[in-house]
Write a protein that holds these residues in place. Structure first.
Motif, short mmCIF file in Angstrom:
data_model
loop_
_atom_site.label_atom_id
_atom_site.label_comp_id
_atom_site.label_asym_id
_atom_site.label_seq_id
_atom_site.Cartn_x
_atom_site.Cartn_y
_atom_site.Cartn_z
N TRP A 58 0.82 -1.21 0.00
CA TRP A 58 0.00 0.00 0.00
C TRP A 58 0.86 1.27 0.00
O TRP A 58 0.57 2.21 -0.73
N GLU A 59 1.89 1.31 0.82
CA GLU A 59 2.70 2.52 0.94
C GLU A 59 3.53 2.76 -0.32
O GLU A 59 3.62 3.89 -0.81
N ARG A 145 5.57 -3.06 6.62
CA ARG A 145 4.84 -2.47 5.50
C ARG A 145 3.43 -3.05 5.42
O ARG A 145 3.20 -4.22 5.76
#
Length: 330
Positions: A58-59, A145
């Motif tokens: 996602w990041e 993460r």
């Protein structure tokens, strides 16, 4: 006499250690073989499953993994997707993109989103429906993460079947117009909306004059053709947003949302003229048809659609009594 405690040959003083090492190597090789076998089995399963398994950072906005079914369903290169996540975004049907992105983001709050359905356009330009379930790893340690994993299944055939079943449930098979049940369901919703908003509404009933004579003279197939042509004329003549349906044997109904009485009369007259222009032929004979129409509009006293239907029905029968081929307002 046999030595009950034989000694190892002096040429192999380290035999116990060597045996242990050999056994360890054989065990390791067995484990490697089993792991390789499991990997091959897992790989075969991924190839055979007709759904896309995927993982997304996602990041970093990066696709970490996508299964072989991606290339079959999307018709696009998995390598390009792994290099640029916008490949997925570009494949989503434009009208569904906002929904697909919004529901993907919801997984961060909900932990799982299992009711996502949206369309994609594959590499051949064909529209496909996907059911795309996604989940987030709740066991990740703080600072790890955020990885979202999902399963996207091609449900195009299912959607086509649902659409066809819906069409069959709401459509008159012969004329392809709304059937009676569907017409009145829609008409009741329009009636309630018109009452709440104080907007005009008109209701029309149409009955083919002497339809029995058509069937008796030219046969039922020709009668069916008349019904189909009437329906086509109705759909082509009425305004966008008007409702039109076959509610009986030779009887049709129309609803005109937002249409004041004068305008409704003009629409009915235009429909009358277009029907009068229709010509039919059977063998060497030619004939035409006429219709009788009953027209009414919403009043402050009307509490339900039934009252409009009753007035339109009475007006239509009055048109029959007056000689047919006319419009009577009630």
């Amino acid at each position: 006499m046999v030595n009950k405690n034989p000694q190892l040959p002096s040429a192999f003083p380290q035999w116990p250690e060597a045996a242990q090492t050999l056994m360890a190597l054989m065990h390791a090789q067995g484990e490697v073989a089993r792991l390789t076998e499991r990997e091959q089995l897992f790989s075969s399963l991924l190839v055979s499953v007709n759904a896309v398994l995927w993982a997304f950072d996602w990041e970093a906005r990066q696709v970490l993994y996508v299964s072989p079914a991606y290339e079959r369903i999307f018709g696009r290169s998995a390598g390009l997707l792994l290099a640029d996540a916008n490949e997925w975004r570009d494949s989503v049907y434009p009208d569904d993109l906002e929904y697909a992105e919004r529901t993907l983001a919801q997984v961060l709050e909900k932990g799982a989103v299992e009711d996502r359905e949206y369309r994609i356009i594959d590499a051949q330009g064909q529209v496909r429906w996907l059911s795309d379930k996604c989940f987030i790893n709740r066991n990740a340690a703080p600072g790890d993460r955020v990885v979202i994993v999902g399963l996207a299944e091609d449900i195009t055939e299912k959607k086509h079947l649902e659409t066809e079943l819906q069409r069959l449930a709401t459509t008159d098979v012969l004329t392809q117009s709304s059937n009676r049940r569907h017409f009145f369901e829609c008409a009741n919703r329009e009636f309630e909306q018109a009452r709440q908003q104080g907007t005009p509404l008109a209701f029309l009933l149409l009955d083919i004059d002497d339809f029995k004579v058509v069937n008796d003279t030219y046969g039922h197939p020709e009668g069916d053709n008349v019904l189909q042509r009437i329906a086509e004329t109705g759909r082509a003549t009425l305004r966008r947003g008007d409702l039109f349906g076959r509610i009986g044997g030779e009887e049709f109904a129309a609803l005109f949302p937002g249409c004041a009485p004068d305008m409704a009369r003009q629409v009915a007259e235009r429909l009358q003229r277009e029907i009068q222009r229709l010509t039919f032929s059977h063998d060497e004979a030619q004939f035409s048809i006429t219709v009788s129409q009953g027209l009414t509009s919403l009043t402050a006293e009307d509490k339900n659609l039934d009252s409009l239907f009753a007035r339109a029905d009475a007006a239509m029968y009055e048109a029959k009594r007056q000689g047919k081929n006319r419009i009577v307002s009630g």
